[in-house]
Structure formats: structure tokens, C-alpha cells
Design a protein around this motif. Structure first.
Motif, PDB file in Angstrom:
ATOM      1  N   VAL B 102      -9.542 -22.967 -30.396  1.00 14.34           N
ATOM      2  CA  VAL B 102     -10.566 -24.021 -30.394  1.00 14.34           C
ATOM      3  C   VAL B 102     -11.812 -23.517 -31.121  1.00 14.34           C
ATOM      4  O   VAL B 102     -12.415 -24.226 -31.923  1.00 14.34           O
ATOM      5  N   ALA B 103     -12.173 -22.259 -30.876  1.00 16.71           N
ATOM      6  CA  ALA B 103     -13.350 -21.693 -31.539  1.00 16.71           C
ATOM      7  C   ALA B 103     -13.145 -21.655 -33.047  1.00 16.71           C
ATOM      8  O   ALA B 103     -14.021 -22.055 -33.821  1.00 16.71           O
ATOM      9  N   THR B 104     -11.973 -21.181 -33.470  1.00 15.62           N
ATOM     10  CA  THR B 104     -11.700 -21.086 -34.906  1.00 15.62           C
ATOM     11  C   THR B 104     -11.785 -22.449 -35.573  1.00 15.62           C
ATOM     12  O   THR B 104     -12.499 -22.635 -36.566  1.00 15.62           O
ATOM     13  N   ILE B 105     -11.055 -23.405 -35.007  1.00 14.53           N
ATOM     14  CA  ILE B 105     -11.024 -24.737 -35.616  1.00 14.53           C
ATOM     15  C   ILE B 105     -12.403 -25.371 -35.528  1.00 14.53           C
ATOM     16  O   ILE B 105     -12.881 -25.996 -36.479  1.00 14.53           O
ATOM     17  N   ALA B 371      -5.307 -20.250 -42.152  1.00 16.55           N
ATOM     18  CA  ALA B 371      -4.455 -19.062 -42.154  1.00 16.55           C
ATOM     19  C   ALA B 371      -4.463 -18.415 -40.774  1.00 16.55           C
ATOM     20  O   ALA B 371      -3.414 -18.021 -40.247  1.00 16.55           O
ATOM     21  N   ASN B 372      -5.639 -18.334 -40.185  1.00 16.59           N
ATOM     22  CA  ASN B 372      -5.764 -17.687 -38.886  1.00 16.59           C
ATOM     23  C   ASN B 372      -5.006 -18.444 -37.802  1.00 16.59           C
ATOM     24  O   ASN B 372      -4.249 -17.864 -37.017  1.00 16.59           O
ATOM     25  N   VAL B 373      -5.209 -19.765 -37.769  1.00 14.56           N
ATOM     26  CA  VAL B 373      -4.560 -20.570 -36.732  1.00 14.56           C
ATOM     27  C   VAL B 373      -3.042 -20.479 -36.879  1.00 14.56           C
ATOM     28  O   VAL B 373      -2.319 -20.357 -35.888  1.00 14.56           O
ATOM     29  N   THR B 374      -2.579 -20.523 -38.132  1.00 19.94           N
ATOM     30  CA  THR B 374      -1.133 -20.407 -38.348  1.00 19.94           C
ATOM     31  C   THR B 374      -0.629 -19.061 -37.836  1.00 19.94           C
ATOM     32  O   THR B 374       0.409 -18.991 -37.174  1.00 19.94           O
ATOM     33  N   THR B 375      -1.369 -17.996 -38.135  1.00 15.58           N
ATOM     34  CA  THR B 375      -0.964 -16.670 -37.648  1.00 15.58           C
ATOM     35  C   THR B 375      -0.840 -16.678 -36.131  1.00 15.58           C
ATOM     36  O   THR B 375       0.172 -16.231 -35.579  1.00 15.58           O
ATOM     37  N   LEU B 376      -1.863 -17.191 -35.479  1.00 14.19           N
ATOM     38  CA  LEU B 376      -1.853 -17.157 -34.015  1.00 14.19           C
ATOM     39  C   LEU B 376      -0.693 -17.989 -33.451  1.00 14.19           C
ATOM     40  O   LEU B 376      -0.021 -17.572 -32.516  1.00 14.19           O
ATOM     41  N   VAL B 414      -7.415 -31.125 -31.960  1.00 12.89           N
ATOM     42  CA  VAL B 414      -8.317 -32.256 -31.718  1.00 12.89           C
ATOM     43  C   VAL B 414      -9.529 -31.803 -30.912  1.00 12.89           C
ATOM     44  O   VAL B 414     -10.676 -32.153 -31.223  1.00 12.89           O
ATOM     45  N   VAL B 415      -9.288 -30.968 -29.909  1.00 12.93           N
ATOM     46  CA  VAL B 415     -10.426 -30.436 -29.144  1.00 12.93           C
ATOM     47  C   VAL B 415     -11.314 -29.612 -30.079  1.00 12.93           C
ATOM     48  O   VAL B 415     -12.537 -29.742 -30.081  1.00 12.93           O
ATOM     49  N   GLY B 416     -10.662 -28.782 -30.922  1.00 11.13           N
ATOM     50  CA  GLY B 416     -11.418 -27.972 -31.880  1.00 11.13           C
ATOM     51  C   GLY B 416     -12.231 -28.854 -32.810  1.00 11.13           C
ATOM     52  O   GLY B 416     -13.395 -28.569 -33.092  1.00 11.13           O
ATOM     53  N   GLY B 417     -11.619 -29.940 -33.291  1.00 11.48           N
ATOM     54  CA  GLY B 417     -12.323 -30.857 -34.190  1.00 11.48           C
ATOM     55  C   GLY B 417     -13.531 -31.473 -33.510  1.00 11.48           C
ATOM     56  O   GLY B 417     -14.611 -31.567 -34.100  1.00 11.48           O
ATOM     57  N   PHE B 770     -21.340 -17.815 -42.384  1.00 10.27           N
ATOM     58  CA  PHE B 770     -19.942 -18.045 -42.789  1.00 10.27           C
ATOM     59  C   PHE B 770     -19.185 -16.726 -42.864  1.00 10.27           C
ATOM     60  O   PHE B 770     -18.029 -16.633 -42.470  1.00 10.27           O
ATOM     61  N   SER B 771     -19.842 -15.692 -43.417  1.00  4.77           N
ATOM     62  CA  SER B 771     -19.195 -14.391 -43.509  1.00  4.77           C
ATOM     63  C   SER B 771     -18.857 -13.883 -42.115  1.00  4.77           C
ATOM     64  O   SER B 771     -17.783 -13.325 -41.885  1.00  4.77           O
ATOM     65  N   GLY B 772     -19.806 -14.080 -41.192  1.00  6.84           N
ATOM     66  CA  GLY B 772     -19.564 -13.668 -39.813  1.00  6.84           C
ATOM     67  C   GLY B 772     -18.331 -14.349 -39.260  1.00  6.84           C
ATOM     68  O   GLY B 772     -17.463 -13.714 -38.654  1.00  6.84           O
ATOM     69  N   VAL B 773     -18.226 -15.649 -39.497  1.00 12.07           N
ATOM     70  CA  VAL B 773     -17.066 -16.391 -39.005  1.00 12.07           C
ATOM     71  C   VAL B 773     -15.792 -15.838 -39.638  1.00 12.07           C
ATOM     72  O   VAL B 773     -14.793 -15.590 -38.958  1.00 12.07           O
ATOM     73  N   ALA B 774     -15.835 -15.618 -40.959  1.00 11.47           N
ATOM     74  CA  ALA B 774     -14.641 -15.129 -41.654  1.00 11.47           C
ATOM     75  C   ALA B 774     -14.235 -13.752 -41.136  1.00 11.47           C
ATOM     76  O   ALA B 774     -13.040 -13.479 -40.947  1.00 11.47           O
ATOM     77  N   LEU B 775     -15.215 -12.902 -40.886  1.00 10.46           N
ATOM     78  CA  LEU B 775     -14.894 -11.573 -40.354  1.00 10.46           C
ATOM     79  C   LEU B 775     -14.292 -11.687 -38.951  1.00 10.46           C
ATOM     80  O   LEU B 775     -13.344 -10.991 -38.610  1.00 10.46           O
ATOM     81  N   PHE B 776     -14.856 -12.591 -38.178  1.00 11.25           N
ATOM     82  CA  PHE B 776     -14.349 -12.835 -36.833  1.00 11.25           C
ATOM     83  C   PHE B 776     -12.883 -13.274 -36.902  1.00 11.25           C
ATOM     84  O   PHE B 776     -12.030 -12.829 -36.121  1.00 11.25           O
ATOM     85  N   LEU B 777     -12.564 -14.111 -37.878  1.00  7.96           N
ATOM     86  CA  LEU B 777     -11.179 -14.565 -38.046  1.00  7.96           C
ATOM     87  C   LEU B 777     -10.277 -13.387 -38.392  1.00  7.96           C
ATOM     88  O   LEU B 777      -9.164 -13.272 -37.884  1.00  7.96           O
ATOM     89  N   VAL B 778     -10.772 -12.518 -39.271  1.00  8.73           N
ATOM     90  CA  VAL B 778      -9.977 -11.346 -39.647  1.00  8.73           C
ATOM     91  C   VAL B 778      -9.715 -10.491 -38.404  1.00  8.73           C
ATOM     92  O   VAL B 778      -8.577 -10.078 -38.143  1.00  8.73           O
ATOM     93  N   VAL B 779     -10.770 -10.260 -37.640  1.00  6.53           N
ATOM     94  CA  VAL B 779     -10.617  -9.442 -36.434  1.00  6.53           C
ATOM     95  C   VAL B 779      -9.571 -10.065 -35.516  1.00  6.53           C
ATOM     96  O   VAL B 779      -8.666  -9.391 -35.032  1.00  6.53           O
ATOM     97  N   MET B 780      -9.680 -11.390 -35.330  1.00  7.74           N
ATOM     98  CA  MET B 780      -8.715 -12.058 -34.451  1.00  7.74           C
ATOM     99  C   MET B 780      -7.303 -11.960 -34.997  1.00  7.74           C
ATOM    100  O   MET B 780      -6.353 -11.730 -34.256  1.00  7.74           O
TER     101      MET B 780
END
Lengths: 118, 890
Positions: B102-105, B371-376, B414-417, B770-780
Motif C-alpha cells: 500500500v505504501a509503495t503504490i 517493478a517493486n510490487v511485482t517482485t513482492l 485500490v487502497v494504495g491508489g 522521489f530519490s528517497g522513495v526509489a531507494l526505499f523501493l530498492v531496499v524493500m
């Protein structure tokens, strides 16, 4: 599973049920019984397939149902033809007649005399 | 139709009365079986056998019921409800997983919705005028004299109204500030002087009264039209105001009309419009390049910007041909040409690049999030392989299970959206609070229904994408996984898909981090640019002296000096000055500087410099050192010898090897009148005038305010106390001298200089986020995949340890696997950063974009984030007891 029997009858079961209901309101058991009596030896009707068919006709608005009391004093669900069902029955009968006639004509054809040396 | 309605009623009945439907179905089937049984008993059968025969005839109670349910036509709705309940239960079992998704989306959709709303409201939304696409702006350019986007003269106005076919209407306007007086006091208003044609260009229709008639003559020009805002705030929305009198800087104007609320001009609403009317002889004014008015025009319906440009070029060529010889060669050598620009394009030009960059940034976050959501989901799908296999083996249809999986991902997306849209709405409210002059139309930024719709569509797409890939492997991946788990775990490897997806996330993160790094570097470079003055502790403001009370230069200069003296009496004020313009406050006054004795050949372009009229303490107030000669003194007056001070740059440009002190120069033009000659008495350090990044003109020249006083001027005061206290102090001091005057455009000089960085700082901050978010996605992503791999290979790890493998060696094997993913991701990221370069380059300063230092820092950051999120689960895994690991089956 009886699916093959139901498949054979899929096109005609609705017609048969509508026709039987034209004779008067009846419950599922009664319809299944009549169907067996009338068509005995010709179709092997899976009694269970009467109910989905009834539900389908009901969804299409061709029949309605109401609870009543059976001949031996038990609560039973009676189905009744609607105005729309009457019309549908006429259409189905006409279509059946056309189909049957066409089939008749096809099977009445005689094979041509085979040519010599073919 | 009736039949359809009846059928619909039947469906609704089934859907709403589910329990009743089931009870009745049950009763009906029971009745059937009992009747059938009774018939068999009647025919002499034993009761038990009779019942069995009845059941056989029916073909199975449950089967029949299921078939009836399938015929209700609402089955999918019921299934959906069931799927949702099941999905919620499954997700609740793994709240961390659901939360991460939900956070990612939410972050991805939120950032895109917000940025797109800004892009849409500022760049794409049509202007609030009728036929906005037909409105254009016209500029004069003199590249040879380093003057671009200069304004237009009165002659231009007359010439172009008649000479450019493509223009249906041409108008001039100029901005000014007034104090507006009514019986109830005085307030400061923004005002515009506009030609009567102005309202035709913008399609203004008065809400009340009338607008300026075309035939307005110069003598009868004391009319005013006001905007809706002012009408409501100052006149209480009184419809009877038309015909009443208002005072602007003490002069009476008759109110002609009120504009409707939707007439929003430029970035701020001019509150008062007064007519700009020219005398007939202005048509032939000799000063053809006195460019001081903004020009707008409306194209004819069938004309384009290109048509207008071509016709204007042709007109200019003809006109220049007819100029007197000297003017003609000046025009030719300065490369004079005019430029027609679409109004919206022109208005939004400065923000287009930054917004485009932000938009790209947001899109990158979006793709990285997919990409992240698909991975998870892939990871989770693997964890559910047994459950799914079991359901398939028990006869669940593939389509049915697919629908179940889809429902689960759609729930999350949908919740994420929804979270994203909420996030965007919230952040835009924050942005709208900025209302900065540098960003046109920022006050109207809002989430539109289109953005919400796009957000919903995107979140649904998220759900679909996140289902498809995992479902393919689960449902159509060949072979039952039942019972095979413990045997296959030894050979279980993360699929290549996982690695590719995480590698992509790494590359996206790198692109953003690198681009942000370049902007951070740019801002650092800009902060180290030498301003040439010290803005700290300097408060600034402005006022203007009405012509009524201050009819001539002497009166204005007298007031200015009195004001400075009064300010200086306050113990906190260390220095104070009045100036015709201040750096970074929209410096625009320029003047040609012609040294006496040099001969300007026909066609030469005279050197131009920024020209500022200042009171004596100006250089002290701004902390600009006087390098040679002296500052102005109070004995420089209107009737004394004309003097001037140049800055280092101008001194070097005009007298490369000699002292400028004592030199005589002509200002503006060589008039031949000795009173127009001024003598250079000092040299001061050069300052940045308008921008930290570029210098338009070679230098600056300062003249005493007393010798060239202006009605509108700025006030600067250096304080030893708090800068925030100065405005009240200044207003009070000014009111003591003249209660009708207002002190406005209040700011501190630090803030003014800082404001010029806004269009770089804002993108930098947002891109950092945005970079912070992208890094967070990488970490996840890395953490998720590693955790999964480790748990899937627990048995293998145990075996290795039992066989004498060292934790270090095993960790090394894992690290090796990851290093190729990281390397690949970084390589792709470098390529992406190169592709971003054309968009970001115009915002850079002091760095080419191919910055090795920034790139290394970005690489280090991404590698560190990846390494940490990889090391944590590995460390945990290596602490495992080998015996336990070998017996674990999951």
C-alpha cells in the motif's frame, strides 16, 4: 456426472418445461415426473437438471414461482408460466417445427446412384 | 424490457436474500427427494433403498444446488464478495506485506497525481480568457546589444496594429503600483495602465458598467476599471460604484466598470486598470526604440503564430529601411528583430523544464514501484504455491483461482491508489500555500477529476500487472507442487525475473539519485557565487510618491533624504538607503554609457549598463566596498555637477588600463547638452544584479538619487536588530513624514536573493523525495528477495554449515549473486542518467552533468542501501542452527 445427458437436452429441456407448464402450474418434482412419463424410453432425463433450467427460465422472466400446497398436503414450490413465457413457448415451438421439418427433409434425401468407374 | 426488469428483480432478490434463497432451494430439493422416495416405497421398495434410488435419479443434491446457483446470473458478484473476504483474511495474516505494498503504490500514485496536477494546471490548462490560444506576446530583441525580450514602443503599437494582418488586435500595458485612497483610508493596489484594446485582446466583458472606449482621448483619461477582488474587498461588492470617484496617488479617477471574477490576468490580478492613451503625434515620436510597454495581441481566427511572425518580420524590414541612416545601421548591427510567442508558452517558459524534470522523476518512481510490487507479489506467490496447488488439485478452476489472486492484488492497489490520491491532495494544498511569483498560475493548482480518474486507472493497472506475472507461474507453471516442497528447496533459486526486477529498481533509483545529486551540486555552486553585496540583515520595501504631492524631482529627492535620515535615527538601523532598484528585485533599468571623447561610429552599439539611482549610504547599506574614489555625498544635488559611480566590470570594459576617476560620460544619448555629461567619481565592487547564474550586461553605473529621482523607489535598511521588525518601523517612520504613503513589497534581501533559486531548489527538494522513495523501493525489493531466497534455501544453508561451510563463505556466495545484479542495475542507471541529461542540463550550474564526484556519491549511496538490505536477512539466516535448518520444510 450426468453432464452428457444434460448436454443432449440443453436446447430442448427449456422448451419441454415451458410446454408442461402451459398445462398448468406445477412443482419441480411434478415436472420431472411428467417429463419422465411422457418421454419415457426416449430421453433419459436427469431429474436434477430440471431445477437449474427452472432457475434459468425464472431469470429470463418466462416463469414465476410461489409456494403452495401439494396434492398430498405438503409445502411445495409451484412454477407458473408468465405472459412472456407464453410468447417464448410459441417462439420455441415454431423454431422447433422449423428445425424438425428441416431435419426431416435432410434425412428424406436419397443417395445418388454411384457412377461406374469413379 | 419488462421481461428484462423482471429478470433483474429476480437477480436482485437472489443477491439480497441469499439465506432465504438457499433455504427455499433446500426445501424444494428435499420435497423432490421425499416425493421420489415415497413413489419408490409405494412401488414396494424398502425405505433405505428407495431413498438411495431417489438420490440417484436426482443426480446429487449438492450438484443440483450448485447448478441452480450458477443459473442465478449473480454468481460472479457472490464470488467476488467471497474473494474480497478471503483476500482480506489472507492479507491480514501478513500485515507487513500489505502495508509495504500500500505504501509503495500510494507513494507512486501520490507523487504522479501531484506532479501531473501541477503540470496540468500550469502548463496545459487553457488560460481563463476567451480563445486563449489566439493570444500572443510580442518582444523586441537586440542580440547584438545583449538585450533580449525587451518591451515595445508606442510607435511599434501603431505600426503593428496597422501593419500586421495576422493581428486582429494589439494592446500595450504597463504595470504600476499606486496607493489608492477612498474616504475610509489608503491602501496599496497593483495597477495596470492598458490601451483600450487590451480588453478586446483578452475578451473581457464587464460585470458592471463599461470598459474603456476605443475613442478615449488623452485629456479625458481619468477613468478606472477595477477587478472583482478589489470590488468586493474595498467596495463591499456594491453594484452602485460605477460613476463614483477613487483616488490613485491622490489623483481623482472615475470608476467606469467592474471586471468579472474569472478575469485573471497573468500571475496576479491587477486590481485597478487605468487607460493608456496616446496623443495623435505619438505616432511619429522620434524615440522608436523607447521600449517600455508590454505588448499583447490577438491573432485573427485563421492566423498562426508563424504567420504573425513572418508578417512582423516583413514589417520590421520595411520600417528599418525607412529609418534615418544612423538608426538603421544601429538596428541592423544590434540584430534587431521582434518575436511573437504564444501567451501561455511565454508565461510558463521558465517553469517548463523544472516541471518536465519532475514529471519524469515521478514517472520513474511509478515504473520502479510497478517493478517493486511485482517482485513482492512474485515472492509471495511462491510462498503460496502449496495452497494454490492444493486448491487446483481439489478441483478449483484455474480461472476461479486467478480471479481470487486478482481480487487480492486489486484490493491492495485500490487502497494504495486511494492513499496516493489523498497524499497528492494533501501535498498540493501545501504547494498552493507557496503562492510564489516565480511560478505562474501556482495558485490554481488543484487535483482535477481527470487526475483522480488516471490515478484509479493506474492503480487498477498496478493490480493487473502484479497479478499476471505471478499467476502465470502459479497456475500455468506446469506440474503440481504438492508434496514436493522439501525436496525442491535444495535447488530453489530466485528466478531470473526477481533479479531483473530488482536490477531495474536499482537503475531507476540511481537515475533519480544522480539527477538529484547534480541539482544539489548546482545549488551548492550557486551558494558559493560571490554576490558582491551582503544581503544579511537588510530589510527591503518600496513606495511611490504621488505626482500630486511630489510634483518634481526636487520634492521627491527631498522626501527620500528625509526618510533616510528619519530611519537612521532609530538605534537599530545601521545604514539606510533609497534606490531606484535593488538587486534581485526585477532589476530592469539600463542605460547606454558613452564615454566623452570616444566617437561612436554610425551603427555602433553603445555599451549598456544597469543604471541605479541611489542615496549616499547605499553602498554602505549593501556592504559594497568602494574600491577607488568616493561614494556619493549629501552635497550631490540636482543643481550641482552631475556625478556617477561605476562598478569594476564597467570600468574594465570602458577603460581597460586606466583609472575611470574623473572621466566624463554621456548617459543614454550624446545630446550635446553639457548638463547631461556626468563625471565618474568612484568605483565600487561588482554585484550580481538579477541572477546568480548569468550576467546579461557588462556592468553597472550608479547616479545620485538627488540628480535622477524616481517617483517609485525601493528602500533598504541594514539593521543590528531583527529584520522582521523593520517593516513596521519603516511604515511608522514614513507615516510620520506623510500619512498617505504606504510601505509595501516588504521582504528581506536574503529572501529576495533566495527566491531567485526557487526554480532550482523546488525541483531539487521534490527529486530528493522521489530519490528517497526509489531507494526505499530498492531496499524493500532486495530485502524481500533475499529473505525469500534465504528461507527457501534454509535446508541448503544448514547442509552447507553442517558440512563445514563457514558463514563468511556462504555470505560470499550470496554477495556474488547480488553483485552482478547491482552492477547491471548501476550500468543501466548510468545510461538512464545520461538520457536525463538533456532535460536537467538547463538547470545546472557549475557542473556539466557528467560529474564524476556526483556519480561516485550516487553509486556509493545505492550500493550502501542495497548492501544493507541484503546483509540483514543474510546475517539472520547464518545464525540458524544447522540441525533446525535441515529439518525445516518450509
Amino acid at each position: 456426472m450426468g453432464e452428457s445427458k444434460a448436454d443432449v437436452l440443453l436446447g430442448t429441456l427449456d422448451l419441454l418445461l415451458l410446454k408442461l407448464l402451459e398445462l398448468g402450474p406445477n412443482h419441480g418434482w411434478g415436472l420431472a415426473e411428467r417429463l419422465e412419463e411422457v418421454s419415457s424410453g426416449v430421453f433419459q432425463v436427469n431429474q436434477g437438471s430440471v431445477y437449474p433450467a427452472l432457475q434459468r427460465l425464472k431469470r429470463k422472466g418466462f416463469i414465476t414461482s410461489s409456494w403452495g400446497v401439494s396434492e398430498n398436503g405438503r409445502r411445495a414450490r409451484y412454477y407458473e408460466l408468465t405472459q412472456g413465457g407464453m410468447g417464448a413457448l410459441k417462439e420455441e415451438l415454431a423454431r422447433w417445427a422449423r428445425t424438425a421439418g428441416a431435419v426431416e427433409q435432410v434425412i428424406a434425401l436419397t443417395p445418388p446412384t454411384p457412377k461406374v468407374g469413379s | 424490457m419488462i421481461r428484462f426488469l423482471r429478470g433483474l428483480r429476480e437477480r436482485v432478490r437472489v443477491l439480497l436474500g441469499r439465506e432465504r434463497f438457499e433455504a427455499q432451494l433446500d426445501a424444494e430439493i428435499q420435497f423432490h427427494i421425499e416425493e421420489s422416495t415415497r413413489r419408490y416405497i409405494d412401488s414396494g421398495m424398502e425405505p433405505r433403498a428407495a431413498r438411495l434410488a431417489a438420490l440417484r435419479d436426482l443426480g446429487g443434491v449438492e450438484m443440483t444446488k450448485e447448478q441452480v446457483r450458477n443459473e442465478t446470473g449473480v454468481r460472479f458478484v457472490q464470488d467476488f464478495a467471497q474473494d474480497v473476504r478471503y483476500g482480506l483474511r489472507t492479507l491480514a495474516k501478513r500485515p507487513g506485506f500489505a502495508l509495504a505494498l500500500v505504501a509503495t503504490i500510494g507513494l507512486a500514485i501520490g507523487s504522479n497525481a501531484a506532479v501531473f496536477s501541477v503540470v496540468h494546471s500550469i502548463l496545459l490548462d487553457p488560460l481563463p480568457f476567451s480563445e486563449p490560444d489566439r493570444i500572443v506576446r510580442v518582444y523586441n530583441n537586440y542580440p547584438g546589444a545583449r538585450v533580449t525580450k525587451a518591451e515595445n514602443s508606442v510607435r511599434d503599437y501603431h505600426d503593428r496594429r496597422e501593419g500586421v494582418e495576422a493581428f486582429a488586435e494589439v494592446a500595450l500595458f504597463t504595470e504600476m503600483a499606486h496607493s489608492m485612497g477612498r474616504e475610509d483610508g489608503t491602501q496599496h493596489v497593483f495597477a495596470m495602465q492598458v490601451t483600450p484594446s487590451f480588453f478586446s485582446v483578452f475578451g473581457g466583458i464587464p460585470a458592471i458598467g463599461t470598459l474603456f472606449p476605443e475613442q478615449l482621448t488623452r485629456g479625458a483619461a481619468n477613468y478606472a476599471v477595477i477587478g472583482d477582488d478589489l470590488w468586493r474587498s474595498a467596495f463591499g461588492g456594491d453594484p452602485g460604484v460605477v460613476g463614483s470617484t477613487i483616488f490613485l496617488d491622490g489623483s481623482a479617477f472615475e470608476l467606469m466598470g467592474v471586471l468579472p471574477p474569472d478575469f485573471e490576468f497573468a500571475t496576479w490580478d491587477a486590481q485597478v486598470y487605468t487607460p493608456l492613451v496616446f496623443a495623435a503625434e505619438s505616432r511619429f515620436a522620434p524615440a522608436r526604440n523607447a521600449d517600455r510597454f508590454h505588448m499583447v495581441a490577438k491573432l485573427r481566427p485563421d492566423a498562426t503564430v508563424e504567420n504573425a511572425q513572418a508578417q512582423l518580420d516583413a514589417l520590421n524590414a520595411t520600417l528599418v529601411d525607412g529609418y534615418p541612416a544612423q538608426d538603421r545601421s544601429a538596428a541592423l548591427s544590434s540584430g534587431f528583430h521582434s518575436e511573437v510567442r504564444g501567451y501561455l508558452t511565454d508565461l510558463t517558459a521558465p517553469v517548463r523544464r523544472p516541471l518536465l524534470l519532475l514529471w519524469l522523476g515521478a514517472l520513474i518512481v511509478l515504473v520502479a514501484a510497478v517493478a517493486n510490487v511485482t517482485t513482492l507479489f512474485l515472492i509471495r506467490a511462491t510462498g503460496r504455491r502449496r495452497e494454490i496447488s492444493c486448491r487446483l488439485a481439489l478441483g478449483a478452476g484455474r480461472g476461479r483461482v486467478f480471479r481470487q489472486l486478482l481480487t487480492e492484488s486489486l484490493l491492495i492497489s485500490v487502497v494504495g491508489g486511494a492513499v496516493g490520491i489523498a497524499l497528492a491532495t494533501w501535498s498540493l494544498r501545501f504547494l498552493a500555500a507557496f503562492e510564489v511569483y516565480e511560478i505562474p498560475r501556482v495558485d490554481r493548482v488543484a487535483i482535477s477529476p481527470w487526475v483522480v480518474a488516471a490515478g484509479v486507472a493506474t492503480s487498477l493497472a498496478f493490480g493487473m500487472i502484479a497479478t499476471l506475472l505471478p499467476a502465470r507461474g502459479l497456475l500455468w507453471g506446469g506440474g503440481s507442487q504438492l508434496g514436493g516442497t522439501s525436496r525442491t528447496s535444495l535447488s530453489e533459486r530466485p528466478s531470473r525475473v526477481h533479479h531483473v526486477l530488482v536490477g531495474l529498481q536499482i537503475s531507476f533509483a540511481f537515475v533519480l539519485v544522480m539527477t538529484t545529486g547534480l541539482l544539489v551540486e548546482t545549488l551548492r555552486n550557486l551558494h558559493s557565487v560571490r554576490l558582491g553585496f551582503d544581503p544579511s540583515q537588510v530589510a527591503v520595501g518600496a513606495t511611490n510618491l504621488p505626482r500630486n504631492g511630489y510634483p518634481d524631482g526636487v520634492a521627491r529627492a527631498q522626501f527620500a533624504h528625509a526618510l533616510v535620515d528619519a530611519l537612521r535615527e532609530h538605534p537599530d538601523i545601521a545604514a539606510a538607503a533609497i534606490a531606484s532598484q535593488l538587486p534581485f528585485s526585477g532589476v530592469s533599468n539600463q542605460i547606454a554609457v558613452i564615454p566623452e571623447g570616444t566617437s561612436v561610429n554610425p551603427g555602433d552599439v553603445a555599451p549598456r549598463a544597469y543604471s541605479t539611482a541611489v542615496t549616499p549610504e547605499y553602498f554602505e547599506t549593501m556592504a559594497m566596498p568602494v574600491l577607488a574614489g568616493q561614494a556619493f555625498t549629501t552635497s550631490d544635488r540636482a543643481n550641482t555637477r552631475g556625478v556617477a559611480i561605476v562598478d569594476e566590470d564597467l570600468a574594465r570594459a570602458l577603460w581597460p588600463d586606466e583609472s575611470p576617476i574623473g572621466r566624463q560620460v554621456w548617459l543614454g544619448a550624446r545630446t550635446g547638452d553639457p548638463r547631461d555629461v556626468v563625471e565618474i567619481v568612484g568605483v565600487v565592487s561588482s554585484i550580481r544584479q538579477n541572477s546568480l547564474t548569468e550576467r546579461q550586461l557588462p556592468g553597472a553605473i550608479y547616479v545620485p538619487f538627488s540628480q535622477r529621482p524616481t517617483g517609485f523607489f525601493r528602500i533598504a535598511a541594514r539593521t543590528t536588530g531583527s529584520v522582521a521588525d523593520v517593516p513596521a518601523l519603516a511604515q511608522e517612520t514614513m507615516a510620520r513624514l506623510d500619512p498617505t504613503l504606504l510601505y509595501y513589497w516588504v521582504d528581506d534581501l536574503v529572501g529576495t536573493v533566495d527566491g531567485s533559486l526557487l526554480l532550482r531548489r523546488l525541483p531539487m527538494r521534490l527529486l530528493s523525495a522521489f530519490s528517497g522513495v526509489a531507494l526505499f523501493l530498492v531496499v524493500m525489493g532486495v530485502y524481500g528477495v533475499t529473505t525469500y531466497v534465504v528461507s527457501a534455501r534454509t535446508a541448503e544453508l544448514g547442509l552447507r554449515m553442517a558440512l563445514g561451510g563457514t558463514p563468511k563463505g556462504i555470505a560470499g556466495r550470496f554477495a556474488l549473486e547480488w553483485s552482478s545484479v547491482v552492477t547491471g542495475g548501476l550500468a543501466l542507471g548510468l545510461l538512464g542518467a545520461l538520457l536525463m541529461l538533456p532535460v536537467v542540463r538547463s538547470l545546472l550550474f557549475g557542473t556539466s552533468g557528467l560529474d564524476v564526484r556526483v556519480a561516485s556519491a550516487a553509486i556509493a549511496l545505492v550500493v550502501a542501501a542495497t548492501g544493507l538490505s541484503f546483509a540483514w536477512p543474510i546475517r539472520r539466516a547464518l545464525g540458524i542452527d544447522p540441525a533446525r535448518a535441515l529439518t525445516s520444510t518450509d
